[in-house]
Design a protein around this motif. Structure first.
Motif, mmCIF file in Angstrom:
data_model
loop_
_atom_site.group_PDB
_atom_site.id
_atom_site.type_symbol
_atom_site.label_atom_id
_atom_site.label_comp_id
_atom_site.label_asym_id
_atom_site.label_seq_id
_atom_site.Cartn_x
_atom_site.Cartn_y
_atom_site.Cartn_z
ATOM 1 N N GLY A 15 45.490 33.587 36.571
ATOM 2 C CA GLY A 15 44.575 34.338 35.715
ATOM 3 C C GLY A 15 45.228 35.030 34.534
ATOM 4 N N LEU A 16 46.525 34.814 34.306
ATOM 5 C CA LEU A 16 47.185 35.497 33.185
ATOM 6 C C LEU A 16 46.643 35.030 31.837
ATOM 7 C CD1 LEU A 16 50.971 35.751 34.105
ATOM 8 C CD2 LEU A 16 49.288 37.571 34.029
ATOM 9 N N CYS A 17 46.250 33.752 31.730
ATOM 10 C CA CYS A 17 45.678 33.244 30.481
ATOM 11 C C CYS A 17 44.367 33.951 30.187
ATOM 12 C CB CYS A 17 45.469 31.730 30.573
ATOM 13 S SG CYS A 17 44.488 31.179 31.992
ATOM 14 N N ARG A 18 43.594 34.168 31.245
ATOM 15 C CA ARG A 18 42.287 34.785 31.103
ATOM 16 C C ARG A 18 42.403 36.230 30.625
ATOM 17 N NH1 ARG A 18 39.194 36.718 36.371
ATOM 18 N NH2 ARG A 18 41.323 37.440 36.511
ATOM 19 N N SER A 19 43.389 36.965 31.177
ATOM 20 C CA SER A 19 43.419 38.393 30.840
ATOM 21 C C SER A 19 43.842 38.653 29.394
ATOM 22 C CB SER A 19 44.265 39.195 31.840
ATOM 23 O OG SER A 19 45.472 38.568 32.154
ATOM 24 N N VAL A 20 44.365 37.619 28.688
ATOM 25 C CA VAL A 20 44.744 37.853 27.299
ATOM 26 C C VAL A 20 43.709 37.272 26.321
ATOM 27 C CG1 VAL A 20 46.093 35.760 26.819
ATOM 28 C CG2 VAL A 20 46.858 37.954 25.914
ATOM 29 N N CYS A 21 42.669 36.626 26.858
ATOM 30 C CA CYS A 21 41.698 35.944 25.996
ATOM 31 C C CYS A 21 40.668 36.931 25.439
ATOM 32 C CB CYS A 21 40.986 34.825 26.758
ATOM 33 S SG CYS A 21 39.796 33.943 25.719
ATOM 34 N N ALA A 22 40.729 37.161 24.120
ATOM 35 C CA ALA A 22 39.826 38.123 23.488
ATOM 36 C C ALA A 22 38.409 37.574 23.385
ATOM 37 C CB ALA A 22 40.356 38.478 22.099
ATOM 38 N N ALA A 23 38.261 36.241 23.454
ATOM 39 C CA ALA A 23 36.950 35.609 23.289
ATOM 40 C C ALA A 23 36.246 35.372 24.629
ATOM 41 C CB ALA A 23 37.109 34.288 22.543
ATOM 42 N N ASP A 24 36.848 35.818 25.700
ATOM 43 C CA ASP A 24 36.297 35.577 27.040
ATOM 44 C C ASP A 24 36.005 34.100 27.280
ATOM 45 O OD1 ASP A 24 36.388 38.008 28.288
ATOM 46 O OD2 ASP A 24 34.480 38.698 27.435
ATOM 47 N N ALA A 25 36.907 33.245 26.812
ATOM 48 C CA ALA A 25 36.672 31.806 26.920
ATOM 49 C C ALA A 25 37.198 31.230 28.232
ATOM 50 C CB ALA A 25 37.324 31.090 25.739
ATOM 51 N N ILE A 26 38.013 31.999 28.950
ATOM 52 C CA ILE A 26 38.653 31.456 30.154
ATOM 53 C C ILE A 26 38.071 32.117 31.402
ATOM 54 C CG2 ILE A 26 40.838 31.061 31.359
ATOM 55 C CD1 ILE A 26 42.238 31.134 28.663
ATOM 56 N N THR A 27 37.671 31.292 32.339
ATOM 57 C CA THR A 27 37.154 31.813 33.607
ATOM 58 C C THR A 27 37.935 31.176 34.757
ATOM 59 O OG1 THR A 27 35.482 30.072 33.543
ATOM 60 C CG2 THR A 27 34.772 32.260 32.855
ATOM 61 N N LEU A 28 37.903 31.856 35.889
ATOM 62 C CA LEU A 28 38.522 31.313 37.098
ATOM 63 C C LEU A 28 37.433 30.760 38.001
ATOM 64 C CD1 LEU A 28 41.238 33.992 37.993
ATOM 65 C CD2 LEU A 28 41.560 31.824 36.810
ATOM 66 N N SER A 29 37.653 29.535 38.501
ATOM 67 C CA SER A 29 36.707 28.924 39.431
ATOM 68 C C SER A 29 37.366 28.793 40.793
ATOM 69 C CB SER A 29 36.289 27.539 38.940
ATOM 70 O OG SER A 29 35.645 27.650 37.695
ATOM 71 N N ASP A 30 36.521 28.712 41.809
ATOM 72 C CA ASP A 30 37.012 28.646 43.191
ATOM 73 C C ASP A 30 37.584 27.253 43.482
ATOM 74 O OD1 ASP A 30 37.408 28.657 45.942
ATOM 75 O OD2 ASP A 30 35.582 29.829 46.333
#
Lengths: 78, 277
Positions: B251-266
């Motif tokens: 999830g490190l990529c997600r926490s730096v994304c200002a556009a909220d483009a990255i989500t984590l899926s199960d």
């Protein structure tokens, strides 16, 4: 696989944990440092650590470690 | 669901099960160190260090069968005793509400790999009753320990997330969980040995990342955050790419994304990834 033999002269390299030159300059992080003895109730003294080239299979023989080692303790031979 | 959730999760994730932080499980350190005695092999330093030396030797000899056998045996032992798994920031914060006590300690891996000075190396969190033993084996806790409240620990963990360090947990006598690392490639011996030698001492997280290209602005900030070689840029679209097969779900990529483009899926709900740990 053409891999080098990396040797450290422990007569010259006596305190790798205070020096850390090779560990921090090797582009492939080939070197690691470990303790030779573990004690109850006190830390291992610095002179009882040894550095060696664990990940020698990643070494391309650039010689940054050989040339930069302040004790001239490292040799890399193919 | 990963094998540890099936065995120790009681229906949920094993690391969110309070039972796995219980004192009665804590025993492996005593077995390991007291049998070994005072002599230590510097070449075995770091998690799984002795095994990785043998794996490298087999690989250099070109003996793929021996390499596979070494890994199979070592992983079997590791999963019963001492191994790591990637967790997200949110999960790390949840664990900090389950475990007590919590102490900041120096990272053995980063000492092994960088020779990092103790003062710069307080990136591990020791959790649970095992931390009360730190005075007995000070070398393991070189530089001492700093006990923290849960609130202080959470603040620290959020800072390490900003710094770009991966959160992993460590079992010490499975299923007892005694450590929460914040580390990097190649500083973390476990991450390094998994990526460079496919030694599965470190297990993937329960998640995997996806990029929403409608939202991605192509700023590339996420790319450098990935320690698992799972990210790149798509040259044609100028959008970020995640390789789901390589993603560990940190999830490190997600926490730096200002556009909220990255989500984590199960991971468990994806037919391709659910058996890839």
């Amino acid at each position: 696989m053409a891999v080098p033999k990396i040797t450290v002269d422990y007569g010259k390299c006596t305190d790798p944990l205070s020096c850390t030159f090779c560990m921090n300059h090797c582009p492939y992080s080939v070197f690691i440092v470990g303790e030779t003895r573990v004690y109850k109730f006190r830390e291992t003294p610095l002179e009882e650590f040894r550095v060696y080239g664990r990940y020698y299979d990643r070494c391309d023989g650039c010689n940054v470690c050989v040339q930069g080692c302040p004790k001239q303790a490292i040799s890399v031979t193919f | 669901m990963c094998q540890f959730c099936e065995q120790y999760g009681d229906g949920g994730k094993w690391y969110l099960n309070p039972k796995n932080y219980a004192r009665r499980l804590y025993k492996v350190r005593k077995l390991e160190t007291e049998v070994k005695g005072k002599e230590a092999d510097p070449q075995a330093a770091g998690m799984g260090g002795g095994v990785i030396n043998a794996i490298i030797a087999a690989r250099v000899r070109g003996d793929a069968a021996a390499e596979a056998k070494l890994k199979e045996d070592a992983v079997k032992f590791a999963y019963a005793m001492h191994f790591g798994q990637v967790v997200t920031l949110e999960e790390t914060l949840e664990i900090l509400d389950l475990a007590y006590p919590i102490a900041k300690m120096t990272c053995a891996c980063r000492r092994v790999q960088w020779g990092l000075a103790d003062a710069r190396n307080f990136t591990c969190l020791g959790i649970g009753p095992g931390m009360y033993k730190w005075e007995r084996w000070p070398e393991t806790y070189r530089g001492g320990v700093e006990f923290l409240s849960a609130a202080e620990a959470k603040e620290w963990v959020m800072l390490t997330d900003q710094m770009g360090l991966v959160h992993t947990l460590d079992a010490f006598g499975t299923p007892y969980i005694g450590g929460l690392c914040q580390c990097d490639y190649p500083g973390c011996v476990a991450i390094r040995n998994r990526l460079d030698y496919e030694f599965k001492f470190l297990v993937k997280g329960e998640w995997f990342a996806k990029v929403n290209w409608e939202r991605c602005t192509g700023c590339e900030k996420c790319i450098a955050r990935c320690h698992f070689r799972a990210m790149g840029m798509n040259v044609n679209t100028q959008k970020a790419l995640v390789d789901p097969l390589a993603c560990f779900g940190c999830g490190l990529c997600r926490s730096v994304c200002a556009a909220d483009a990255i989500t984590l899926s199960d991971r468990n709900l994806n037919p391709r990834l659910k058996d890839m740990w």
